[in-house]
Each structure stands twice: as C-alpha cells, then as structure tokens.
Design a protein around this motif. Sequence first.
Motif, PDB file in Angstrom:
ATOM      1  N   THR A 121      15.371  22.816  -8.000  1.00 44.24           N
ATOM      2  CA  THR A 121      15.768  22.714  -9.403  1.00 44.24           C
ATOM      3  C   THR A 121      17.115  22.024  -9.535  1.00 44.24           C
ATOM      4  OG1 THR A 121      14.553  24.747  -9.918  1.00 44.24           O
ATOM      5  CG2 THR A 121      16.200  24.021 -11.520  1.00 44.24           C
ATOM      6  N   ASP A 122      18.074  22.370  -8.663  1.00 41.46           N
ATOM      7  CA  ASP A 122      19.384  21.720  -8.687  1.00 41.46           C
ATOM      8  C   ASP A 122      19.244  20.219  -8.435  1.00 41.46           C
ATOM      9  OD1 ASP A 122      20.557  24.156  -9.155  1.00 41.46           O
ATOM     10  OD2 ASP A 122      21.243  24.462  -7.096  1.00 41.46           O
ATOM     11  N   ILE A 123      18.366  19.870  -7.513  1.00 43.55           N
ATOM     12  CA  ILE A 123      18.131  18.450  -7.234  1.00 43.55           C
ATOM     13  C   ILE A 123      17.534  17.770  -8.458  1.00 43.55           C
ATOM     14  CG2 ILE A 123      16.814  16.808  -5.830  1.00 43.55           C
ATOM     15  CD1 ILE A 123      16.936  18.955  -3.566  1.00 43.55           C
ATOM     16  N   GLY A 124      16.553  18.444  -9.070  1.00 40.51           N
ATOM     17  CA  GLY A 124      15.920  17.890 -10.262  1.00 40.51           C
ATOM     18  C   GLY A 124      16.911  17.670 -11.388  1.00 40.51           C
ATOM     19  N   GLU A 125      17.808  18.637 -11.592  1.00 38.84           N
ATOM     20  CA  GLU A 125      18.829  18.494 -12.644  1.00 38.84           C
ATOM     21  C   GLU A 125      19.743  17.313 -12.350  1.00 38.84           C
ATOM     22  OE1 GLU A 125      20.506  22.453 -12.660  1.00 38.84           O
ATOM     23  OE2 GLU A 125      19.458  22.909 -14.532  1.00 38.84           O
ATOM     24  N   ALA A 126      20.092  17.122 -11.076  1.00 36.25           N
ATOM     25  CA  ALA A 126      20.925  15.976 -10.707  1.00 36.25           C
ATOM     26  C   ALA A 126      20.183  14.663 -10.950  1.00 36.25           C
ATOM     27  CB  ALA A 126      21.349  16.085  -9.236  1.00 36.25           C
ATOM     28  N   ILE A 127      18.889  14.647 -10.678  1.00 35.56           N
ATOM     29  CA  ILE A 127      18.087  13.446 -10.922  1.00 35.56           C
ATOM     30  C   ILE A 127      18.058  13.122 -12.417  1.00 35.56           C
ATOM     31  CG2 ILE A 127      15.719  12.531 -10.887  1.00 35.56           C
ATOM     32  CD1 ILE A 127      15.370  13.956  -8.186  1.00 35.56           C
ATOM     33  N   VAL A 128      17.869  14.157 -13.241  1.00 40.44           N
ATOM     34  CA  VAL A 128      17.878  13.948 -14.698  1.00 40.44           C
ATOM     35  C   VAL A 128      19.223  13.372 -15.133  1.00 40.44           C
ATOM     36  CG1 VAL A 128      17.823  15.116 -16.932  1.00 40.44           C
ATOM     37  CG2 VAL A 128      16.144  15.711 -15.180  1.00 40.44           C
ATOM     38  N   GLY A 129      20.319  13.914 -14.576  1.00 42.18           N
ATOM     39  CA  GLY A 129      21.643  13.386 -14.889  1.00 42.18           C
ATOM     40  C   GLY A 129      21.810  11.944 -14.448  1.00 42.18           C
ATOM     41  N   LEU A 189      11.525  24.895 -15.401  1.00 37.90           N
ATOM     42  CA  LEU A 189      11.210  23.749 -14.548  1.00 37.90           C
ATOM     43  C   LEU A 189      10.344  22.728 -15.285  1.00 37.90           C
ATOM     44  CD1 LEU A 189      10.558  25.365 -11.059  1.00 37.90           C
ATOM     45  CD2 LEU A 189      12.162  23.501 -11.544  1.00 37.90           C
ATOM     46  N   LEU A 190       9.386  23.217 -16.064  1.00 41.71           N
ATOM     47  CA  LEU A 190       8.528  22.304 -16.820  1.00 41.71           C
ATOM     48  C   LEU A 190       9.344  21.512 -17.831  1.00 41.71           C
ATOM     49  CD1 LEU A 190       5.473  24.678 -17.385  1.00 41.71           C
ATOM     50  CD2 LEU A 190       5.526  22.637 -15.919  1.00 41.71           C
ATOM     51  N   TYR A 191      10.302  22.180 -18.484  1.00 42.95           N
ATOM     52  CA  TYR A 191      11.158  21.477 -19.439  1.00 42.95           C
ATOM     53  C   TYR A 191      12.014  20.430 -18.725  1.00 42.95           C
ATOM     54  CZ  TYR A 191      15.271  20.407 -22.157  1.00 42.95           C
ATOM     55  OH  TYR A 191      16.294  19.732 -22.761  1.00 42.95           O
ATOM     56  N   LEU A 192      12.654  20.821 -17.622  1.00 40.72           N
ATOM     57  CA  LEU A 192      13.487  19.876 -16.888  1.00 40.72           C
ATOM     58  C   LEU A 192      12.662  18.712 -16.353  1.00 40.72           C
ATOM     59  CD1 LEU A 192      15.749  22.381 -14.929  1.00 40.72           C
ATOM     60  CD2 LEU A 192      16.457  20.891 -16.805  1.00 40.72           C
ATOM     61  N   HIS A 193      11.457  19.023 -15.896  1.00 43.71           N
ATOM     62  CA  HIS A 193      10.545  17.986 -15.415  1.00 43.71           C
ATOM     63  C   HIS A 193      10.282  16.963 -16.521  1.00 43.71           C
ATOM     64  CE1 HIS A 193       6.624  17.186 -12.932  1.00 43.71           C
ATOM     65  NE2 HIS A 193       7.263  16.075 -13.221  1.00 43.71           N
ATOM     66  N   ALA A 194      10.123  17.449 -17.740  1.00 47.87           N
ATOM     67  CA  ALA A 194       9.865  16.554 -18.874  1.00 47.87           C
ATOM     68  C   ALA A 194      11.003  15.566 -19.068  1.00 47.87           C
ATOM     69  CB  ALA A 194       9.661  17.374 -20.150  1.00 47.87           C
ATOM     70  N   MET A 195      12.245  15.994 -18.772  1.00 48.17           N
ATOM     71  CA  MET A 195      13.403  15.144 -19.006  1.00 48.17           C
ATOM     72  C   MET A 195      13.474  13.946 -18.067  1.00 48.17           C
ATOM     73  SD  MET A 195      14.785  16.498 -21.619  1.00 48.17           S
ATOM     74  CE  MET A 195      13.087  16.928 -22.068  1.00 48.17           C
ATOM     75  N   VAL A 196      12.617  13.936 -17.042  1.00 49.97           N
ATOM     76  CA  VAL A 196      12.550  12.788 -16.133  1.00 49.97           C
ATOM     77  C   VAL A 196      11.975  11.567 -16.854  1.00 49.97           C
ATOM     78  CG1 VAL A 196      11.340  11.914 -14.075  1.00 49.97           C
ATOM     79  CG2 VAL A 196      12.436  14.166 -14.027  1.00 49.97           C
ATOM     80  N   PHE A 197      11.151  11.786 -17.849  1.00 47.32           N
ATOM     81  CA  PHE A 197      10.403  10.706 -18.495  1.00 47.32           C
ATOM     82  C   PHE A 197      11.094  10.218 -19.763  1.00 47.32           C
ATOM     83  CE2 PHE A 197       7.535  13.277 -16.007  1.00 47.32           C
ATOM     84  CZ  PHE A 197       6.941  12.299 -15.208  1.00 47.32           C
ATOM     85  N   PRO A 198      10.798   8.992 -20.196  1.00 40.74           N
ATOM     86  CA  PRO A 198      11.462   8.429 -21.378  1.00 40.74           C
ATOM     87  C   PRO A 198      11.184   9.261 -22.623  1.00 40.74           C
ATOM     88  CG  PRO A 198      10.244   6.722 -20.184  1.00 40.74           C
ATOM     89  CD  PRO A 198       9.846   8.032 -19.588  1.00 40.74           C
ATOM     90  N   ARG A 199      12.162   9.293 -23.510  1.00 42.33           N
ATOM     91  CA  ARG A 199      11.984   9.989 -24.784  1.00 42.33           C
ATOM     92  C   ARG A 199      10.820   9.363 -25.538  1.00 42.33           C
ATOM     93  NH1 ARG A 199      15.439  13.630 -27.128  1.00 42.33           N
ATOM     94  NH2 ARG A 199      15.088  14.048 -29.329  1.00 42.33           N
ATOM     95  N   GLU A 200      10.047  10.207 -26.170  1.00 41.27           N
ATOM     96  CA  GLU A 200       8.862   9.815 -26.936  1.00 41.27           C
ATOM     97  C   GLU A 200       7.664   9.463 -26.059  1.00 41.27           C
ATOM     98  OE1 GLU A 200       8.860  10.399 -30.045  1.00 41.27           O
ATOM     99  OE2 GLU A 200      11.018  10.685 -30.209  1.00 41.27           O
TER     100      GLU A 200
END
Length: 377
Positions: A121-129, A189-200
Amino acid sequence: MNCRVLVAIVLVVTCRTAAFAAPPDDTDELAEALIAQGWPDLAEDLLARAARDRGLTWDEEATAASAHLAVLEEAAKGIEDPYWRKEALLDLLAQTDTFVGRFEGTPAAEPRRRDLPRLCTDIGEAIVGAIKKSQDADATESLRAQGETVFARAERQVKARIDEMATAENPDEEQDYGLTAERYNHARLLYLHAMVFPRESARRKELCTAALKEYEEFDLHYGGGDEPSIFAFYAYVDCGLCLEEIDAPDEAIKSFEKTIALRESWGPKDESGVWPMPADPEGVIDLVCYATLQKVIVLREQKKLDEVVKTGRDWFASMPKPFAAPSSMVLAWELANAQFAAGDAQGAAATAESMIREDPDGFGGAWGRKLLGSESN
C-alpha cells in the motif's frame, strides 16, 4: 511501564553515552523492544555486537535481519520525492520477500509476512504521488502499469489475511481490531488503486464504485451502535472521495460531514463557541480537519464560495488549537482564497496573517505572505 520498554530506554541512553558491555542472553527480545520504540538502528547495533561476541541462533539472525529491514523502511519513508520513495520501497519489498522465504517459521518472519500488504500500500501511494507529478506520458504509463501490479498484489494479500483472520476461533480484542483494520484496508486499496488511472477514465470509476460497495459493507458491520469503530470515520472520508469521483458531490459532502460530526462527541460547544475536545484523541482532530478540507474542496469545485467561507471560518473559530492539525494550513489557504474571490479582502488578509503567525518560517508563512502580496496587487 512495560519492562521491555523500560529496558529499551535504558539501552538507548547507554548507546548514546558509551559502548555496550557484552549483551545479555535475551538480545532478541531487547532488539524487538528497540524496534517497537522506533530505534531500529540501535537494534541493529545491539545485534551486530551479539554476532561478534557469540554466534547467533537462527531466531536471533532473523531478528537481526528484520532490524535491518526496519532501518531501510525508515530511510525509505523519509524520501520526499514520491518516485524515489517508490523505488526505495520496491527494493525493500524485494528484500522482505527474500527475508520471509528464508526465515519462514521464525518469530521475526511472521510479522513481516503480515505486514506485506501494508508495504505494498505504501508503494502504491508513492506511485500515485509520482503519477501526479509526472510530466512525461511514457513515464506515466509505466507508473500506471507498475501500480496495477502492486495494488493487485496488495489486494490479494489483504483478502487472504481477511479470510485467515475471519476463521480464527475465539479471537481476542487485538485480533478483532486487526480484522477490522484489514477490512478497512481492503476497501481503501481499491480507492487508491483507482487513483492510478486518469480522471474520468472508466477504470477509475469502476474501482471507485467497487470501493464504495466495500465501504458500505464495512459500515454495516462497524459503523453503527453506541461505539462505532474509528475506522468507520476514516471510511466516510474515503467514501466521500469515491463519491466525488463518480460525480456525486452532494453525497460526498454528506459523507464528509459524518466524520466532521465526530467533534460533537465530547458535548456541546463551550461559552466561547469551541468544541470541548481533548488534545487529540486517536488522531480525531487531524481526521476531522482532513474531512473538513475535503468538504471545502468539493464546495470550491461547485463554486459555492459562501459555503467554503462558512465552513472554513467555522473550523478556525470552533476548534481547540485549530492550526495543530496537519491539514489546517491547506484549509486556511482555501479559506483565504475563497474570501478574496467573494470580495472579502479584509477577511482574507486576517486569515493570511494568522497563517504567518502560526508558521512564520514554514510554508504557512510563505503562503500567507503570498496571499497578502495578492491583496496588495
């Protein structure tokens, strides 16, 4: 005071002032206490000395290796740039996988195994950032692919942990808390996963919708009754963020307000109009401030400036030590900008001056001076 903690404190003082004498037989327990108190580097020193003075047992070697991982994690978390933090955490993940495989069955390996989803999860958050900061389309796509892999792994691991914990017989209070946390983490995790993709994008909305279903299920189990779980109030904030993503801003605000209402838990406002909250029970003030900030952002995007000003002013007027919360300075920035936009230059200047007073040498002061410069222009 817990005996192990007391011993750890004594060891820290000793480490800072003089060399150790030969360590006692319970080296692994002392090292674990040092790690638990946030001194993994001292644990490494202690175990290294033990290794020199006498051969380590298999369990002690595992404890030493775990202490090394703790040192790497602290260093990785201290990296401000999300891309390089992600790189350091990915290296830590690879080393942790090797550690868990090598020392399987030792007391030190099991906590590391259980902690793998949190590390992912920490890695995923860093990727989103890193995605938010990326200016290169190819690099962004590479980060998204990396995020897909990391989040998919984390989601599988958390689901496995939930299944494992749910089947435990006669769980104690700590196990119940752990299960609650993992169920919350699965939805998050599902919410953070969503943030990987473009808005809309369809995938982003799909994952936010899936997260909402998990949060609703979580709320059914943990959000009601006289003593709802604190995780339920974190979930309401996440729900609000998901609802905003699927174009339901009014519902998002209602969800944020469920968490904001936590400040009413200690009774009505006092004579000065301040909520009588303790210093910061369980991080509640930080959480309520973050929920308030998210509400303000949605209101601002809806161009409801009067509501932004009303919400922001209420926070700073009714909370004890309102600037103590990490999100408060951003909230003040939003308030001042809304005041300027609404034609209240005097109110905006007062907000900017409060930011400078509270954080003269930090970003609060810099933002406040920028706002006052905008006023003079």
